[in-house]
Design an enzyme around this catalytic site. Structure first.
Site, PDB file in Angstrom:
ATOM      1  N   GLU A   1      20.843  78.232  70.023  1.00  0.00           N
ATOM      2  CA  GLU A   1      20.589  77.894  71.425  1.00  0.00           C
ATOM      3  C   GLU A   1      21.380  76.665  71.894  1.00  0.00           C
ATOM      4  O   GLU A   1      21.524  76.434  73.087  1.00  0.00           O
ATOM      5  CB  GLU A   1      19.095  77.703  71.653  1.00  0.00           C
ATOM      6  CG  GLU A   1      18.488  76.642  70.770  1.00  0.00           C
ATOM      7  CD  GLU A   1      16.968  76.623  70.791  1.00  0.00           C
ATOM      8  OE1 GLU A   1      16.367  77.583  71.287  1.00  0.00           O
ATOM      9  OE2 GLU A   1      16.402  75.625  70.309  1.00  0.00           O
TER      10      GLU A   1
ATOM     11  N   LYS B   1      35.085  58.412  51.109  1.00  0.00           N
ATOM     12  CA  LYS B   1      35.065  59.870  50.957  1.00  0.00           C
ATOM     13  C   LYS B   1      34.664  60.551  52.276  1.00  0.00           C
ATOM     14  O   LYS B   1      35.312  61.506  52.725  1.00  0.00           O
ATOM     15  CB  LYS B   1      34.050  60.202  49.866  1.00  0.00           C
ATOM     16  CG  LYS B   1      34.067  61.609  49.378  1.00  0.00           C
ATOM     17  CD  LYS B   1      33.255  61.654  48.096  1.00  0.00           C
ATOM     18  CE  LYS B   1      32.749  63.025  47.788  1.00  0.00           C
ATOM     19  NZ  LYS B   1      31.782  62.987  46.684  1.00  0.00           N
TER      20      LYS B   1
ATOM     21  N   TYR C   1       1.421  69.087  69.906  1.00  0.00           N
ATOM     22  CA  TYR C   1       1.557  69.333  68.465  1.00  0.00           C
ATOM     23  C   TYR C   1       2.932  69.874  68.107  1.00  0.00           C
ATOM     24  O   TYR C   1       3.422  69.712  67.012  1.00  0.00           O
ATOM     25  CB  TYR C   1       0.513  70.342  68.002  1.00  0.00           C
ATOM     26  CG  TYR C   1      -0.747  69.691  67.499  1.00  0.00           C
ATOM     27  CD1 TYR C   1      -0.684  68.624  66.608  1.00  0.00           C
ATOM     28  CD2 TYR C   1      -1.979  70.139  67.899  1.00  0.00           C
ATOM     29  CE1 TYR C   1      -1.827  68.013  66.147  1.00  0.00           C
ATOM     30  CE2 TYR C   1      -3.143  69.530  67.447  1.00  0.00           C
ATOM     31  CZ  TYR C   1      -3.059  68.472  66.569  1.00  0.00           C
ATOM     32  OH  TYR C   1      -4.179  67.867  66.117  1.00  0.00           O
TER      33      TYR C   1
ATOM     34  N   GLU D   1       0.730  53.460  79.734  1.00  0.00           N
ATOM     35  CA  GLU D   1       1.610  53.330  78.556  1.00  0.00           C
ATOM     36  C   GLU D   1       3.060  53.711  78.872  1.00  0.00           C
ATOM     37  O   GLU D   1       3.984  53.269  78.204  1.00  0.00           O
ATOM     38  CB  GLU D   1       1.072  54.162  77.378  1.00  0.00           C
ATOM     39  CG  GLU D   1       1.161  55.686  77.505  1.00  0.00           C
ATOM     40  CD  GLU D   1      -0.015  56.323  78.226  1.00  0.00           C
ATOM     41  OE1 GLU D   1      -0.677  55.624  79.037  1.00  0.00           O
ATOM     42  OE2 GLU D   1      -0.279  57.526  78.004  1.00  0.00           O
TER      43      GLU D   1
ATOM     44  N   CYS E   1      -6.611  58.447  81.287  1.00  0.00           N
ATOM     45  CA  CYS E   1      -6.585  59.789  81.853  1.00  0.00           C
ATOM     46  C   CYS E   1      -7.813  60.592  81.399  1.00  0.00           C
ATOM     47  O   CYS E   1      -8.904  60.338  81.887  1.00  0.00           O
ATOM     48  CB  CYS E   1      -5.256  60.468  81.529  1.00  0.00           C
ATOM     49  SG  CYS E   1      -4.802  61.669  82.797  1.00  0.00           S
TER      50      CYS E   1
ATOM     51  N   THR F   1      27.095  63.238  49.938  1.00  0.00           N
ATOM     52  CA  THR F   1      27.814  63.277  51.218  1.00  0.00           C
ATOM     53  C   THR F   1      28.058  64.708  51.709  1.00  0.00           C
ATOM     54  O   THR F   1      28.486  64.917  52.831  1.00  0.00           O
ATOM     55  CB  THR F   1      29.192  62.571  51.100  1.00  0.00           C
ATOM     56  OG1 THR F   1      29.997  63.320  50.184  1.00  0.00           O
ATOM     57  CG2 THR F   1      29.048  61.147  50.602  1.00  0.00           C
TER      58      THR F   1
ATOM     59  N   GLN G   1      29.425  66.342  55.272  1.00  0.00           N
ATOM     60  CA  GLN G   1      30.724  67.028  55.377  1.00  0.00           C
ATOM     61  C   GLN G   1      30.556  68.392  56.045  1.00  0.00           C
ATOM     62  O   GLN G   1      31.334  68.777  56.914  1.00  0.00           O
ATOM     63  CB  GLN G   1      31.322  67.241  53.987  1.00  0.00           C
ATOM     64  CG  GLN G   1      31.718  65.968  53.268  1.00  0.00           C
ATOM     65  CD  GLN G   1      32.271  66.285  51.880  1.00  0.00           C
ATOM     66  OE1 GLN G   1      33.012  67.240  51.709  1.00  0.00           O
ATOM     67  NE2 GLN G   1      31.883  65.505  50.890  1.00  0.00           N
TER      68      GLN G   1
ATOM     69  N   HIS H   1      -1.283  56.895  83.477  1.00  0.00           N
ATOM     70  CA  HIS H   1      -0.798  56.605  82.117  1.00  0.00           C
ATOM     71  C   HIS H   1      -0.010  55.289  82.100  1.00  0.00           C
ATOM     72  O   HIS H   1       1.224  55.303  82.206  1.00  0.00           O
ATOM     73  CB  HIS H   1       0.105  57.744  81.627  1.00  0.00           C
ATOM     74  CG  HIS H   1      -0.657  58.988  81.326  1.00  0.00           C
ATOM     75  ND1 HIS H   1      -1.261  59.217  80.116  1.00  0.00           N
ATOM     76  CD2 HIS H   1      -0.927  60.065  82.099  1.00  0.00           C
ATOM     77  CE1 HIS H   1      -1.874  60.391  80.142  1.00  0.00           C
ATOM     78  NE2 HIS H   1      -1.690  60.926  81.336  1.00  0.00           N
TER      79      HIS H   1
ATOM     80  N   ASP I   1      16.618  52.931  57.600  1.00  0.00           N
ATOM     81  CA  ASP I   1      15.372  52.743  58.329  1.00  0.00           C
ATOM     82  C   ASP I   1      15.149  51.248  58.546  1.00  0.00           C
ATOM     83  O   ASP I   1      15.323  50.462  57.618  1.00  0.00           O
ATOM     84  CB  ASP I   1      14.189  53.298  57.524  1.00  0.00           C
ATOM     85  CG  ASP I   1      14.189  54.818  57.525  1.00  0.00           C
ATOM     86  OD1 ASP I   1      14.923  55.393  58.345  1.00  0.00           O
ATOM     87  OD2 ASP I   1      13.462  55.405  56.708  1.00  0.00           O
TER      88      ASP I   1
ATOM     89  N   ASP J   1      22.556  75.230  65.678  1.00  0.00           N
ATOM     90  CA  ASP J   1      21.462  75.974  66.316  1.00  0.00           C
ATOM     91  C   ASP J   1      22.080  76.939  67.332  1.00  0.00           C
ATOM     92  O   ASP J   1      22.942  76.523  68.126  1.00  0.00           O
ATOM     93  CB  ASP J   1      20.530  75.040  67.104  1.00  0.00           C
ATOM     94  CG  ASP J   1      19.811  74.031  66.219  1.00  0.00           C
ATOM     95  OD1 ASP J   1      19.815  74.219  64.998  1.00  0.00           O
ATOM     96  OD2 ASP J   1      19.261  73.068  66.776  1.00  0.00           O
TER      97      ASP J   1
ATOM     98  N   SER K   1      16.748  67.835  61.723  1.00  0.00           N
ATOM     99  CA  SER K   1      16.276  67.162  62.937  1.00  0.00           C
ATOM    100  C   SER K   1      15.461  65.934  62.516  1.00  0.00           C
ATOM    101  O   SER K   1      15.325  65.656  61.325  1.00  0.00           O
ATOM    102  CB  SER K   1      15.449  68.123  63.783  1.00  0.00           C
ATOM    103  OG  SER K   1      14.401  68.633  63.008  1.00  0.00           O
TER     104      SER K   1
HETATM  105  N1  GLN Z   1      -6.943  67.084  81.087  1.00  0.00           N
HETATM  106  C1  GLN Z   1      -7.088  66.093  82.104  1.00  0.00           C
HETATM  107  C2  GLN Z   1      -6.587  66.572  83.447  1.00  0.00           C
HETATM  108  O1  GLN Z   1      -5.770  67.449  83.524  1.00  0.00           O
HETATM  109  C3  GLN Z   1      -6.437  64.802  81.734  1.00  0.00           C
HETATM  110  C4  GLN Z   1      -4.968  64.891  81.557  1.00  0.00           C
HETATM  111  C5  GLN Z   1      -4.413  63.791  80.729  1.00  0.00           C
HETATM  112  O2  GLN Z   1      -5.126  63.144  79.987  1.00  0.00           O
HETATM  113  N2  GLN Z   1      -3.132  63.597  80.792  1.00  0.00           N
HETATM  114  O3  GLN Z   1      -6.973  66.051  84.468  1.00  0.00           O
END
Ligand code: GLN
Length: 543
Positions: free
Chosen positions: A148, A222, A54, A517, A381, A187, A191, A515, A239, A146, A13
């Protein structure tokens, strides 16, 4: 009807299947095609919302409130096409639908089985609601072999048959390890991986071979011979120095042309216009300066947990023509002595989202440092909530200000969000409800205060940003905090939910409950990130 590209992975993976899918999407778009990208995840969770960052990295959130795999973030960033609930499915979701139907009696006495019932559901998901697009790219999570993943591979095998010649292409991403002591590329794993795929009835059309050195011509031959593909279909995937070089790199290796060839349309396809990708690649390779941002978080041991955040910061750098260096700081470290030393050399402090008790005092300390030392601060957040607690404790005279997320003892400046409106609907939650899918999720509007910094940054009074949180700042503290300099510059349209706080008497101090981002794109850096990096750049020139 759209054409389908199925992207599978083999050997190991983490080969960058998601990124490859996103890059292919971008390359097809560059030829004027409309694309849609989907991800099929074989794990049993209904969605990744309940998984630890994590374990699984970031949980990406769509406008319509789906908690999805982080690969959907790549898809959106590379193609600009907003993903939705209909673009990510898991075994858990498939099974819960089937079991619900079985309980209702919808199967009319039939024995419910993996084939055809599970595979039919998967096929339905792949084909449904694709919209008016030329290509649907469907990535299968995990690697071939896998347990699953089997129903998913079987479903796409069937689809290959049903869609017919010229309408489906199978692309397999594999690894060509380089054995240093032997000085040779190997390789065999590729294969074997293709053998595994063929044993379940899928003959790949294209192999994208991830490798560290160029593939010797003999090895390409090959692989082609043993894996039963054209030699031109063995694509070298090395990369790239930057994520945004990947589409250019894969194009150079002929990947998009080969895909079109497999569909039998290579000769009629428009040539790609890659100017904007070349532009971005040039800007990344030639930065005009550098800023360092200290990111104070809890999941700094696995940077996939902050995928979109890292990219949004890079986009902020692109907007300012500078490189953004990130200094990762475990929030717990600021709970020890001399907390500020690691922050002395940064030009901006960012406290990202997070959950739970661990490291909260460290995040509060980092916000204090940024406020007092007038270093640009961006709280996202949980980061915003911690900045509010810091101001409540140290400016507003509420020394025991806490969030009920980590303490019930103290003044609950931040508490569980139990009721809010979405459009005309009222959403309600209780403390003992399910954890999965019950946060305030997806896009919500906010109104920005006239004359505020964020109003100026956005250049508009009404915004819509994506949310994922369970707790919120109690608006009852607005007056008290504002009188101490923490302005509530963004609120939900009904004025009940604080969305943005800022400090006026500070070079750049902004906390947002959402958020941002998640909506930043390389070609459209999010205004808050562009402005934050500009402030950090200013800071770097002052010291
Ligand atoms: N733990 C906070 C909440 O649930 C902020 C959540 C987050 O940062 N995404 O409100």
């Amino acid at each position: 009807m759209p054409r389908y590209i199925f992207i599978t992975g083999g050997v190991v993976s983490s080969l960058g299947k998601g990124l490859a899918s996103a890059a292919i999407g971008a390359l097809l778009q560059a030829r004027g095609y409309k694309v849609r990208l989907r991800k099929l995840d074989p794990y049993l969770n209904v969605d990744p919302g309940t998984m630890s960052p994590y374990q699984h990295g970031e949980c990406y959130v769509t406008d319509d409130g789906a908690e999805t795999d982080l690969d959907l973030g790549h898809y959106e960033r590379f193609t600009g096409v907003p993903a939705s609930q209909a673009d990510n499915i898991t075994t858990g979701r498939i099974y819960s639908r089937i079991i619900e139907r079985e309980r209702r009696g919808d199967y009319l006495g039939a024995t419910v089985q993996v084939i055809p019932h599970v595979t039919d559901q998967i096929k339905q998901f792949v084909l449904s609601d694709a919209g008016d697009v030329d290509f649907v790219l469907c990535e299968i999570g995990g690697t071939v072999g896998d347990i699953e993943g089997l129903p998913f591979f079987e479903a796409i095998r069937q689809l290959g048959q049903e869609l017919g010649e010229g309408n489906a292409v199978f692309l397999h991403v594999t690894l060509l390890p380089f054995i240093k002591v032997a000085g040779e590329m190997k390789t065999k794993p590729t294969q074997h991986s293709v053998k595994e795929l063929r044993s379940i009835g899928i003959q790949p059309d294209i192999l994208l071979c991830r490798c560290e050195i160029p593939i010797p011509a003999g090895d390409k031959r090959k692989i082609a011979l043993f894996c039963n593909v054209r030699e031109s279909a063995v694509i070298e995937g090395r990369d790239a120095s930057s994520l945004y070089d990947v589409p250019l790199e894969y194009h150079r290796q002929g990947l998009d042309t080969e895909i079109l060839r497999c569909f039998g349309i290579a000769d009629d396809a428009p040539a790609p216009d890659l100017t904007r990708w070349e532009g971005i690649s040039h800007t990344i390779a030639n930065p005009d300066g550098e800023v360092t941002i200290g990111v104070v978080g809890k999941y700094v041991g696995l940077l996939d947990a902050y995928k979109s955040l890292i990219e949004a910061l890079n986009h902020g750098g692109l907007a300012n023509g500078v490189k953004v260096k990130l200094k990762w700081l475990d929030s717990e470290q600021f709970e020890k002595d001399d907390p500020f030393e690691p922050l002395e050399d940064v030009h901006g402090v960012l406290v990202p989202g997070g959950f739970g008790e661990r490291g909260v005092e460290g995040k509060i300390a980092a916000a204090k440092f940024a406020r007092e030392r007038k270093v640009p601060f961006f709280g996202i957040c949980y980061g915003m909530q911690m900045a509010v607690l810091e101001a409540a404790r140290n400016l507003a005279g509420i020394p025991n200000a806490v969030s009920s997320e980590f303490s019930e003892e103290g003044e609950l400046v931040i508490g569980l969000l139990t009721e809010w409106t979405r459009g005309n609907e009222v959403e309600t939650r209780s403390a003992d409800g399910d954890m999965g899918g019950t946060m305030r999720l997806g896009a919500y509007p906010a109104v920005l205060k006239a004359g505020s910094k964020v109003r100026e940054i956005y250049g508009q009074a009404h915004i819509e940003e994506r949310h994922r949180h369970r707790y919120e700042v109690n608006v009852g503290y607005k007056e008290k905090l504002e009188s101490c300099g923490l302005t509530f510059s963004g609120l939900s349209p009904d004025g009940v939910l604080p969305e943005i706080v800022e400090i006026e008497d500070h070079p750049w101090f902004v906390g947002v409950q959402f958020h941002p981002e998640l909506k930043s794109r390389p070609f459209e850096p999010h205004p808050l990130f562009a402005s934050f990096i500009a402030a950090a750049l200013h800071q770097s020139r002052m010291v």
